[in-house]
Scaffold this motif. Structure first.
Motif, PDB file in Angstrom:
ATOM      1  N   ALA A 172       0.828  -1.205   0.000  1.00 16.53           N
ATOM      2  CA  ALA A 172       0.000   0.000   0.000  1.00 16.53           C
ATOM      3  C   ALA A 172       0.865   1.259   0.000  1.00 16.53           C
ATOM      4  CB  ALA A 172      -0.928   0.001   1.217  1.00 16.53           C
ATOM      5  N   GLY A 173       1.970   1.229   0.758  1.00 14.53           N
ATOM      6  CA  GLY A 173       2.858   2.384   0.809  1.00 14.53           C
ATOM      7  C   GLY A 173       3.621   2.610  -0.484  1.00 14.53           C
ATOM      8  N   LEU A 174       3.782   1.573  -1.273  1.00 13.71           N
ATOM      9  CA  LEU A 174       4.468   1.744  -2.556  1.00 13.71           C
ATOM     10  C   LEU A 174       3.679   2.651  -3.495  1.00 13.71           C
ATOM     11  CD1 LEU A 174       5.988  -1.745  -3.393  1.00 13.71           C
ATOM     12  CD2 LEU A 174       7.206   0.417  -3.262  1.00 13.71           C
ATOM     13  N   ASP A 175       2.360   2.639  -3.357  1.00 10.86           N
ATOM     14  CA  ASP A 175       1.561   3.549  -4.172  1.00 10.86           C
ATOM     15  C   ASP A 175       1.848   5.003  -3.800  1.00 10.86           C
ATOM     16  OD1 ASP A 175       0.363   1.477  -5.565  1.00 10.86           O
ATOM     17  OD2 ASP A 175      -1.301   1.313  -4.153  1.00 10.86           O
ATOM     18  N   VAL A 176       2.126   5.253  -2.511  1.00 13.07           N
ATOM     19  CA  VAL A 176       2.520   6.596  -2.087  1.00 13.07           C
ATOM     20  C   VAL A 176       3.853   6.966  -2.735  1.00 13.07           C
ATOM     21  CG1 VAL A 176       3.199   8.019  -0.115  1.00 13.07           C
ATOM     22  CG2 VAL A 176       1.269   6.441   0.098  1.00 13.07           C
ATOM     23  N   LEU A 177       4.811   6.062  -2.698  1.00 10.82           N
ATOM     24  CA  LEU A 177       6.119   6.339  -3.290  1.00 10.82           C
ATOM     25  C   LEU A 177       6.006   6.593  -4.789  1.00 10.82           C
ATOM     26  CD1 LEU A 177       8.501   3.775  -1.545  1.00 10.82           C
ATOM     27  CD2 LEU A 177       8.247   6.217  -1.070  1.00 10.82           C
ATOM     28  N   ARG A 178       5.199   5.817  -5.454  1.00 11.86           N
ATOM     29  CA  ARG A 178       5.098   5.968  -6.911  1.00 11.86           C
ATOM     30  C   ARG A 178       4.386   7.260  -7.292  1.00 11.86           C
ATOM     31  NH1 ARG A 178       3.175   0.472  -9.471  1.00 11.86           N
ATOM     32  NH2 ARG A 178       4.339   1.210 -11.291  1.00 11.86           N
ATOM     33  N   ALA A 179       3.694   7.867  -6.326  1.00 15.54           N
ATOM     34  CA  ALA A 179       3.052   9.151  -6.586  1.00 15.54           C
ATOM     35  C   ALA A 179       4.007  10.323  -6.389  1.00 15.54           C
ATOM     36  CB  ALA A 179       1.838   9.322  -5.675  1.00 15.54           C
ATOM     37  N   VAL A 180       5.062  10.128  -5.557  1.00 15.03           N
ATOM     38  CA  VAL A 180       5.931  11.264  -5.224  1.00 15.03           C
ATOM     39  C   VAL A 180       7.376  11.063  -5.674  1.00 15.03           C
ATOM     40  CG1 VAL A 180       4.478  11.896  -3.265  1.00 15.03           C
ATOM     41  CG2 VAL A 180       6.461  10.400  -2.884  1.00 15.03           C
ATOM     42  N   CYS A 181       7.720   9.871  -6.177  1.00 16.61           N
ATOM     43  CA  CYS A 181       9.090   9.586  -6.616  1.00 16.61           C
ATOM     44  C   CYS A 181       9.135   9.481  -8.140  1.00 16.61           C
ATOM     45  CB  CYS A 181       9.601   8.289  -5.995  1.00 16.61           C
ATOM     46  SG  CYS A 181       9.795   8.355  -4.201  1.00 16.61           S
ATOM     47  N   ARG A 182      10.200   9.980  -8.718  1.00 16.62           N
ATOM     48  CA  ARG A 182      10.319  10.015 -10.174  1.00 16.62           C
ATOM     49  C   ARG A 182      11.073   8.821 -10.748  1.00 16.62           C
ATOM     50  NH1 ARG A 182      12.097  16.403 -10.909  1.00 16.62           N
ATOM     51  NH2 ARG A 182      10.005  17.317 -10.692  1.00 16.62           N
ATOM     52  N   GLU A 183      12.008   8.248  -9.973  1.00 15.38           N
ATOM     53  CA  GLU A 183      12.922   7.272 -10.556  1.00 15.38           C
ATOM     54  C   GLU A 183      12.576   5.828 -10.235  1.00 15.38           C
ATOM     55  OE1 GLU A 183      16.897   8.268  -9.428  1.00 15.38           O
ATOM     56  OE2 GLU A 183      16.633  10.397  -9.823  1.00 15.38           O
ATOM     57  N   GLN A 184      12.307   5.526  -8.976  1.00 15.98           N
ATOM     58  CA  GLN A 184      12.164   4.125  -8.575  1.00 15.98           C
ATOM     59  C   GLN A 184      11.481   4.041  -7.224  1.00 15.98           C
ATOM     60  OE1 GLN A 184      15.725   1.925  -7.312  1.00 15.98           O
ATOM     61  NE2 GLN A 184      15.262   0.393  -8.881  1.00 15.98           N
ATOM     62  N   ALA A 185      10.692   2.989  -7.016  1.00 11.42           N
ATOM     63  CA  ALA A 185      10.070   2.696  -5.732  1.00 11.42           C
ATOM     64  C   ALA A 185      10.403   1.258  -5.356  1.00 11.42           C
ATOM     65  CB  ALA A 185       8.556   2.885  -5.804  1.00 11.42           C
ATOM     66  N   VAL A 186      10.932   1.060  -4.154  1.00  9.68           N
ATOM     67  CA  VAL A 186      11.355  -0.259  -3.687  1.00  9.68           C
ATOM     68  C   VAL A 186      10.598  -0.589  -2.411  1.00  9.68           C
ATOM     69  CG1 VAL A 186      13.287  -1.679  -2.888  1.00  9.68           C
ATOM     70  CG2 VAL A 186      13.640   0.039  -4.693  1.00  9.68           C
TER      71      VAL A 186
END
Length: 245
Positions: free
Chosen positions: A68-82
Motif C-alpha cells: 500500500a505504501g508503494l503507491d505513495v512512493l510511486r506518486a511522489v518519486c520520479r525514478e524508482q520505488a522499492v
C-alpha cells in the motif's frame, strides 16, 4: 472490523500463535481485507504532504507488506520505488496486485534491521510496522534507515496522537498490549506487536540520536483534539551530513 473476505477467527488464532514472519505469510492472501492494512485516508494524507515537500528520486517502503505504501512512493518519486519486507508471501501478493503507472517498482525480501542497500534513497516511508519492533531495537532500526538515505534524504511516517487516558481507545490498546505480553510469556516463538511504546517523545529522541533532524507536519485531514494538538502528524526526519552514531 473485518470484511467477509477477511480471515476467519481460526485463521487469526493460528497466525497469532506463529512467529511474526510466518504469521504474515499465513495472513498475506487476506491481509488487504483486515483493519491491519493502513487506511487509504492515511496513505492519501501522507502522499499529499510529501507532494508538497518533494518530488523525490528513489523511494523505499520499509516493511512494505502487500505494498500500500508503494503507491505513495510511486506518486511522489520520479525514478524508482522499492518495497522491502521479510514475509515472502506478503511480497508475492504485493507483486501480483501492483498497480500500473508511475516509476518502476521492485520488491526485496530482507529484514529491516539489516537492510541490504547503500545510501541510494531520497525518501524512506513506513506505515503501521513499528509495533513489530521492541523499544530497544529502535536505535538500530533508525540507524539502518539513516544508512540507506543520501545526505538530505528524508524518512517519513504517520504517527497518531495517543488515546486519552481512560478513553475507550486507551483501554483497548492497553488490553491488547497486555494480551500480547501474556501470549509471549506463555508461548514460543514470540509474536512482537506492541503499539503503545512507540511514542513521539521517544521516537524523536532516537531519531536525533542517530543523526536525523526531525520536523512534524500536522495532517489536518484528521482534525485536532480539544487542546488544539493534531490527531495525526507526519514525522519527517532528514539525514544531515553527519554519520550516524
Amino acid at each position: 472490523m473485518f470484511t467477509a473476505q477477511g480471515p476467519t477467527f481460526r485463521e487469526l488464532a493460528v497466525q497469532a500463535l506463529s512467529s511474526v514472519e510466518h504469521g504474515y505469510d499465513l495472513l498475506a492472501p487476506k491481509f488487504d481485507h483486515t483493519p491491519f492494512r493502513t487506511p487509504d485516508t492515511v496513505l492519501d494524507a501522507v502522499a499529499g504532504a510529501l507532494g508538497r515537500i518533494g518530488p523525490f528520486g528513489r523511494g523505499l517502503d520499509l516493511c512494505c507488506g502487500t505494498g500500500a505504501g508503494l503507491d505513495v512512493l510511486r506518486a511522489v518519486c520520479r525514478e524508482q520505488a522499492v518495497g522491502v519486507d521479510f514475509s515472502t508471501a506478503m511480497l508475492a501478493v504485493g507483486r501480483e496486485r501492483a498497480r500500473p503507472g508511475g516509476p518502476p517498482a521492485h520488491w526485496v525480501r530482507a529484514d529491516a534491521r539489516r537492510l541490504p542497500f547503500g545510501p541510494v534513497f531520497d525518501l524512506v516511508v513506513s506505515f503501521g510496522a513499528f509495533g513489530h519492533f521492541l523499544p530497544r531495537e529502535l536505535p538500530g532500526l533508525f540507524a539502518q534507515v539513516h544508512g540507506v538515505l543520501r545526505p538530505g534524504g528524508r524518512f517519513a511516517f504517520p504517527l497518531t496522537a495517543p488515546a486519552r487516558p481512560g478513553s475507550g481507545g486507551y483501554w483497548a490498546m492497553l488490553g491488547f498490549d497486555a494480551a500480547m505480553r501474556v501470549r509471549n510469556a506463555l508461548w514460543r516463538p514470540p509474536f512482537v506487536m506492541y503499539y503503545r511504546p512507540f511514542r513521539l517523545g521517544t521516537v524523536r529522541a532516537e531519531l536525533e540520536r542517530v543523526g536525523f533532524a526531525v520536523q512534524l507536519h500536522a495532517l489536518e485531514e484528521f482534525g485536532r483534539r480539544d487542546d488544539g494538538s493534531p490527531r495525526c502528524r507526519m514525522v519527517v526526519a532528514t539525514r544531515e551530513d553527519t554519520p550516524a552514531r
